[in-house]
Scaffold this active site. Structure first.
Site, PDB file in Angstrom:
ATOM      1  N   CYS A   1       0.811  -1.225   0.000  1.00 47.56           N
ATOM      2  CA  CYS A   1       0.000   0.000   0.000  1.00 47.56           C
ATOM      3  C   CYS A   1       0.840   1.268   0.000  1.00 47.56           C
ATOM      4  O   CYS A   1       0.308   2.357  -0.247  1.00 47.56           O
ATOM      5  CB  CYS A   1      -0.947   0.022   1.198  1.00 47.56           C
ATOM      6  SG  CYS A   1      -2.170  -1.304   1.173  1.00 47.56           S
TER       7      CYS A   1
ATOM      8  N   HIS B   1      -9.462   2.526  -2.595  1.00 47.10           N
ATOM      9  CA  HIS B   1      -8.079   2.166  -2.280  1.00 47.10           C
ATOM     10  C   HIS B   1      -7.488   1.270  -3.369  1.00 47.10           C
ATOM     11  O   HIS B   1      -7.480   0.047  -3.233  1.00 47.10           O
ATOM     12  CB  HIS B   1      -8.070   1.457  -0.928  1.00 47.10           C
ATOM     13  CG  HIS B   1      -6.720   1.125  -0.381  1.00 47.10           C
ATOM     14  ND1 HIS B   1      -5.542   1.672  -0.844  1.00 47.10           N
ATOM     15  CD2 HIS B   1      -6.353   0.273   0.629  1.00 47.10           C
ATOM     16  CE1 HIS B   1      -4.528   1.184  -0.163  1.00 47.10           C
ATOM     17  NE2 HIS B   1      -4.996   0.333   0.737  1.00 47.10           N
TER      18      HIS B   1
END
Length: 375
Positions: free
Chosen positions: A90, A327
């Site tokens: 991430c 996301h």
């Protein structure tokens, strides 16, 4: 300083929920439009042609084959422009931006395009001996390696973060994002693709938050306090100060990548921010804008608590974060930089204003950057 690495342009696609508007686009089809837009914006701002040396992109889930090089060719940058793909999960997109900035600060002062891209919709299926799996291990055998949803629930339990606080945090993210969208604050950074001109998940979960069931018996995490798996891309142009001309931008003043307990990977952004602030000679109170990737409400709240920030601090994700926007794993860290560019440079913040971008990383890491507005 002439060897400053300055971000002079920043663009992103709208973020699309996996399987929806952007599902037909592969990674280079997502990344190429924002690469072209960032380069064009940078050349307009600098008032000169910029010969890009390299394209550095974060990407987590494939398809492999160095997507950054593929995207550079798809963007029409020319066969001489190289590409490198970064995987810090991430934090990949932010790590890619920092890699580009570091190369310039080290003396190779050719312009670079950096960012991240993720097509969760087209990510290849993975298998070993015919058995499919969702992701590769983040740690070796014998170490904690929780699924990210389980890790978020474990963090909520460890820190005593209630369902009510998580719901409130997610609702706040949606509310801020909706206000920003309606006021047009996203417009200048967006590059419409495949007919999608706006982030498609803003507000979707907000009205359902209190009614959603918990994901684990006796737990507090729900689908509304976890981000939507998404498709999207972001790119920034990073140039040496001498080529920036009179263009305003964000100079990279400090950065850090740190390790933390892989059993609780969600906290990684906090020590990374502290380390980046130390390298920049700054403190939390000096920062005008934070963009911290909201993978889960519990994770975001745990990071804020460790930084001494209130749940509703107006400096943090002031226009909403990943809980509202979505996301796209490998792109989210770069999206945080695009958002800082919008909040600080486009919004007219004075020279010297500081911002922070950060992400927690699966496997127990964190990445963060401190940037300063120059004009």
């Amino acid at each position: 300083m002439p060897d400053d690495a300055v971000i002079v342009a920043a663009r992103r696609t709208p973020i699309g929920t996996r399987g929806r508007a952007l599902a037909s686009l592969n990674v280079e089809q997502l990344a190429a439009p924002v690469i072209r837009a960032a380069r064009a914006d940078a050349e307009a701002a600098a008032g000169r042609r910029l010969d890009v040396a390299d394209v550095v992109l974060g990407n987590c889930m494939g398809p492999g084959g160095n997507p950054a090089r593929v995207a550079a060719l798809a963007a029409g940058l020319g066969i001489e422009v190289t590409g490198a793909t970064v995987d810090r999960q991430c934090g990949s997109g932010l790590a890619a931006v920092l890699d580009a900035a570091t190369a310039i600060r080290a003396g190779d002062d050719r312009p670079r395009i950096a960012g991240g891209v993720e097509s969760a919709s087209t990510a290849p299926a993975r298998s070993v001996d015919g058995v499919r799996y969702d992701r590769a291990p983040f740690t070796p055998q014998g170490w904690p390696d929780p699924d990210m949803v389980q890790a978020a629930q474990d963090l909520a339990a460890t820190d005593g973060i209630s369902r009510e606080r998580q719901d409130a945090h997610a609702a706040r993210s949606h509310r801020r994002a909706r206000a920003a969208r309606d006021a047009g604050r996203f417009a200048a950074e967006l590059v419409p693709v495949a007919g999608l001109a706006a982030d498609d998940s803003i507000g979707v979960a907000e009205r359902l938050l209190s009614r959603l069931p918990v994901l684990f018996a006796g737990g507090t995490l729900t689908a509304g306090t976890a981000t939507r798996i998404s498709d999207g891309a972001a790119a920034v142009a990073v140039v040496p100060r001498r080529l920036a001309g009179r263009a305003p931008g964000l100079a990279v003043r400090g950065h850090a990548v740190v390790g933390c307990d892989p059993a609780l990977p969600g906290v990684g952004a906090a020590p990374a921010v502290r380390a980046a602030l130390d390298s920049a000679g700054a403190d939390v109170g000096d920062i005008a804008a934070f963009e911290i990737v909201e993978a889960f409400a519990s994770q975001s709240l745990a990071v804020l608590g460790r930084l001494g920030l209130d749940d509703d601090d107006p400096r943090v994700c002031a226009d909403g974060g990943a809980l509202a926007l979505g996301h796209p794993w490998g792109a989210s860290g770069a999206i945080s930089v695009v958002r800082l560019f919008g909040r600080l440079v486009r919004a007219g913040a004075p020279a010297g204003t500081l911002g922070v971008a950060a992400a927690s990383v699966g496997g127990g890491m964190g990445v963060a950057a401190v940037v300063e507005v120059i004009r």
